[in-house]
Motif scaffolding. Sequence first.
Motif, PDB file in Angstrom:
ATOM      1  N   TYR A  47       0.871  -1.176   0.086  1.00 22.84           N
ATOM      2  CA  TYR A  47      -0.011  -0.006   0.078  1.00 22.84           C
ATOM      3  C   TYR A  47       0.928   1.167  -0.003  1.00 22.84           C
ATOM      4  CZ  TYR A  47      -3.581  -3.154   1.532  1.00 22.84           C
ATOM      5  OH  TYR A  47      -4.758  -4.298   1.713  1.00 22.84           O
ATOM      6  N   PRO A  48       0.730   2.124  -1.042  1.00 18.91           N
ATOM      7  CA  PRO A  48       1.415   3.439  -1.060  1.00 18.91           C
ATOM      8  C   PRO A  48       0.758   4.500   0.227  1.00 18.91           C
ATOM      9  CG  PRO A  48       1.000   2.821  -3.376  1.00 18.91           C
ATOM     10  CD  PRO A  48       0.120   1.884  -2.255  1.00 18.91           C
ATOM     11  N   ARG A  49      -0.221   3.878   0.771  1.00 22.10           N
ATOM     12  CA  ARG A  49      -1.011   4.711   1.808  1.00 22.10           C
ATOM     13  C   ARG A  49      -0.890   6.110   1.529  1.00 22.10           C
ATOM     14  NH1 ARG A  49      -0.872   1.879   6.798  1.00 22.10           N
ATOM     15  NH2 ARG A  49      -1.976   3.207   7.505  1.00 22.10           N
ATOM     16  N   SER A  50      -0.501   7.245   2.467  1.00 25.73           N
ATOM     17  CA  SER A  50      -0.571   8.717   2.078  1.00 25.73           C
ATOM     18  C   SER A  50       0.215   9.228   0.962  1.00 25.73           C
ATOM     19  CB  SER A  50      -0.334   9.367   3.386  1.00 25.73           C
ATOM     20  OG  SER A  50      -1.173   9.264   4.282  1.00 25.73           O
ATOM     21  N   SER A  51       1.211   8.171   0.235  1.00 25.71           N
ATOM     22  CA  SER A  51       1.899   8.697  -0.776  1.00 25.71           C
ATOM     23  C   SER A  51       1.008   8.897  -1.883  1.00 25.71           C
ATOM     24  CB  SER A  51       3.001   7.533  -1.224  1.00 25.71           C
ATOM     25  OG  SER A  51       3.935   7.721  -0.036  1.00 25.71           O
ATOM     26  N   MET A  52      -0.297   8.256  -1.803  1.00 26.95           N
ATOM     27  CA  MET A  52      -1.183   8.466  -2.949  1.00 26.95           C
ATOM     28  C   MET A  52      -2.100   9.879  -2.815  1.00 26.95           C
ATOM     29  SD  MET A  52      -1.995   5.715  -4.914  1.00 26.95           S
ATOM     30  CE  MET A  52      -0.086   6.013  -5.597  1.00 26.95           C
ATOM     31  N   GLY A 258       4.078   8.070   3.014  1.00 27.21           N
ATOM     32  CA  GLY A 258       3.012   7.388   3.302  1.00 27.21           C
ATOM     33  C   GLY A 258       3.401   6.406   4.753  1.00 27.21           C
ATOM     34  N   ALA A 259       2.355   5.711   5.515  1.00 27.80           N
ATOM     35  CA  ALA A 259       2.583   5.307   6.338  1.00 27.80           C
ATOM     36  C   ALA A 259       3.280   3.697   6.108  1.00 27.80           C
ATOM     37  CB  ALA A 259       1.275   4.798   7.356  1.00 27.80           C
ATOM     38  N   GLU A 260       3.940   3.079   7.135  1.00 26.17           N
ATOM     39  CA  GLU A 260       4.622   2.181   7.026  1.00 26.17           C
ATOM     40  C   GLU A 260       5.638   2.107   5.952  1.00 26.17           C
ATOM     41  OE1 GLU A 260       4.291  -1.166   8.478  1.00 26.17           O
ATOM     42  OE2 GLU A 260       2.610  -0.401   9.926  1.00 26.17           O
ATOM     43  N   ALA A 261       6.535   3.266   5.980  1.00 25.67           N
ATOM     44  CA  ALA A 261       7.729   3.618   5.363  1.00 25.67           C
ATOM     45  C   ALA A 261       7.460   3.577   4.021  1.00 25.67           C
ATOM     46  CB  ALA A 261       8.665   2.662   6.021  1.00 25.67           C
ATOM     47  N   PHE A 262       6.479   4.072   3.312  1.00 25.12           N
ATOM     48  CA  PHE A 262       6.579   4.404   1.889  1.00 25.12           C
ATOM     49  C   PHE A 262       6.962   5.688   1.731  1.00 25.12           C
ATOM     50  CE2 PHE A 262       5.150   4.003  -2.462  1.00 25.12           C
ATOM     51  CZ  PHE A 262       4.976   2.910  -2.699  1.00 25.12           C
ATOM     52  N   LEU A 263       7.437   5.774   0.349  1.00 21.25           N
ATOM     53  CA  LEU A 263       7.813   7.201  -0.099  1.00 21.25           C
ATOM     54  C   LEU A 263       7.593   7.281  -1.632  1.00 21.25           C
ATOM     55  CD1 LEU A 263      10.828   9.402   1.134  1.00 21.25           C
ATOM     56  CD2 LEU A 263      10.504   8.815  -1.329  1.00 21.25           C
ATOM     57  N   LEU A 264       7.031   8.314  -2.059  1.00 22.16           N
ATOM     58  CA  LEU A 264       6.986   8.492  -3.578  1.00 22.16           C
ATOM     59  C   LEU A 264       7.556   9.958  -3.872  1.00 22.16           C
ATOM     60  CD1 LEU A 264       5.857   6.977  -5.920  1.00 22.16           C
ATOM     61  CD2 LEU A 264       3.540   7.838  -5.333  1.00 22.16           C
TER      62      LEU A 264
END
Lengths: 345, 345
Positions: A47-52, A258-264
Amino acid sequence: MRVKMFEEFAQVRRGEVVESRHLGVAVVANADGEVIAGWGDPDLVTYPRSSMKPFQALALVESGAAEAYKLSPEHLALACASHRGEAHHTELAAAWLSQIGCEVSDLACGPEYPKHQDTQFKMIRAGQASSSLHHNCSGKHTGFLTVCRHCGYEIEGYRNADHPSQQLFFNLLADLGAPVDLPLGVDGCTLPSPALSLGDTARIAARFAAGRAPGNRAAAMTRLIEAMGRHPEYTSGSGHPMVAIAEATGRRVVFKVGAEAFLLAFLPQDGLSIALKVADGNSRARIPALIAILEALRMISRAEAESLAGFARPVITNSRQEPVGQIVPASFVRERQNKPERHSA
Amino acid sequence: MRVKMFEEFAQVRRGEVVESRHLGVAVVANADGEVIAGWGDPDLVTYPRSSMKPFQALALVESGAAEAYKLSPEHLALACASHRGEAHHTELAAAWLSQIGCEVSDLACGPEYPKHQDTQFKMIRAGQASSSLHHNCSGKHTGFLTVCRHCGYEIEGYRNADHPSQQLFFNLLADLGAPVDLPLGVDGCTLPSPALSLGDTARIAARFAAGRAPGNRAAAMTRLIEAMGRHPEYTSGSGHPMVAIAEATGRRVVFKVGAEAFLLAFLPQDGLSIALKVADGNSRARIPALIAILEALRMISRAEAESLAGFARPVITNSRQEPVGQIVPASFVRERQNKPERHSA
């Protein structure tokens, strides 16, 4: 040859010993959908989560809602934000809610104390309860409510996947080339959260960065990236690495965590993107990995990298603020530079 | 055949998708120094951190200091604690400091707000600053100060590796069979923190659990493990899994956590230990892995495991407290059951 699921992203060192290790996946893509560098398996779905959030905010602009409500770049930066609940975030969100005839109680995100510690402590001292306005996603939610107002959708149920405001978001992802019928999870703020592969995420983000879309969508993309780049303190908060990196690179590198260490990361001048996930979800390895990738691919200069050293290799201190360790990113050598076929779309 | 450095410990699932993953190393040993089960590389060297506290507290008992100061089992549990700064912790620590003629300012650990949220909020509301007494290690530090008083050591510099109170600790590790000249890091609370392999940590912990030591040391070990098992709310805090697991297993499983997701379990009745490290340092995978290992090795019954289900497979909620995911531990099948030679001492 099989691609490893994860590659080493960073070591957490204490004294002479590696205490903990972070693995991850990273993909660098261009707007043609080509993966130009990568570490780990680009087909890993998460999940990209908040990176979306920039994608979730796109309907706000291209529907004409932003224009109709005369939203400023700060509003747009806040719509894309995982903010820290500082006064400049909550005051703007409150005024915006009022402008569209909504109440804090219309926000579907639950209550949360600000992530900004001074603001949190101030609220606790004043005996103030946590609120949905202080939730780091309140700007995104206000954006969805604004779309509802402008397009004449019911506000009730805007958090549900079958609501027209969410359908606009899903259709946009499909338009940009994401697979259809993405698996949906529920985000921390209650909204639907689509799962995509790292490769697909990087590809649609590169199209976003390059403004590769028909009609007024390209201009909407540019407007959102410029808003985040000009006002990173609205998209994140005081002292956040997003602010430092936007400033150090002259707004060439804009990113959304994004949560859980996502980054875009969006690199509009190069028409490139970087999608990055720390496998274990720990955000401390995320910025060191980003800076190391930017440096390895020569997307930032040595001088820019040096000005970001405190974020690139963060020092770990004890409870007396004495240095006792350091987070050290991997080198991110371009191991797949000459084998693009392994990662092509 | 090469042993993998890490094995999968747990998946973090959101909806139908695995969002994050935790790897780790675990070793089960007996007091003869034999490894009877393991996952990942037992030779991996890292810091047990606060999991060493029972070893650090041993001099407090075997020197006669605990006897001389008439310390209760609650005092000993607190000396082994990573506590949460609740009233029962800080009141006992304050009274104990006063009893040995010391002040809060003698504690080398820096200030820290309580990890127990209600207590922390209460302090902030009252405008109370963080203090060394509330630091989760204040019991351990008070233990070291008590040894200094009893043995006639200077209090000044007790945090330094060459101080006689620290030397007692290092000598004890060597006596128990740990390698000499262990690499030393500095812990979050400023004290020296030795680095050991997971295998060595498990072996010395099994000797501790079994009371396998000459003279009055065996009795001192038993006293400390009994104190932690009887008063886990002093060694950890209200609602901590240590309390639930000690109660669910009738004090058969006593464990001490350490920062960066270390865990050291003592099973005195079986004379066994489990040393466990989540590779990335995230503590959320630690208790699910422990319970899964206890179940896989039939060290706890199905009924005991079921009573701990909320800790074994924690539910993840959104900001409205609705369930949106779950942490799911690996099965920890005894893959090395028939190949003990790969892990023997």
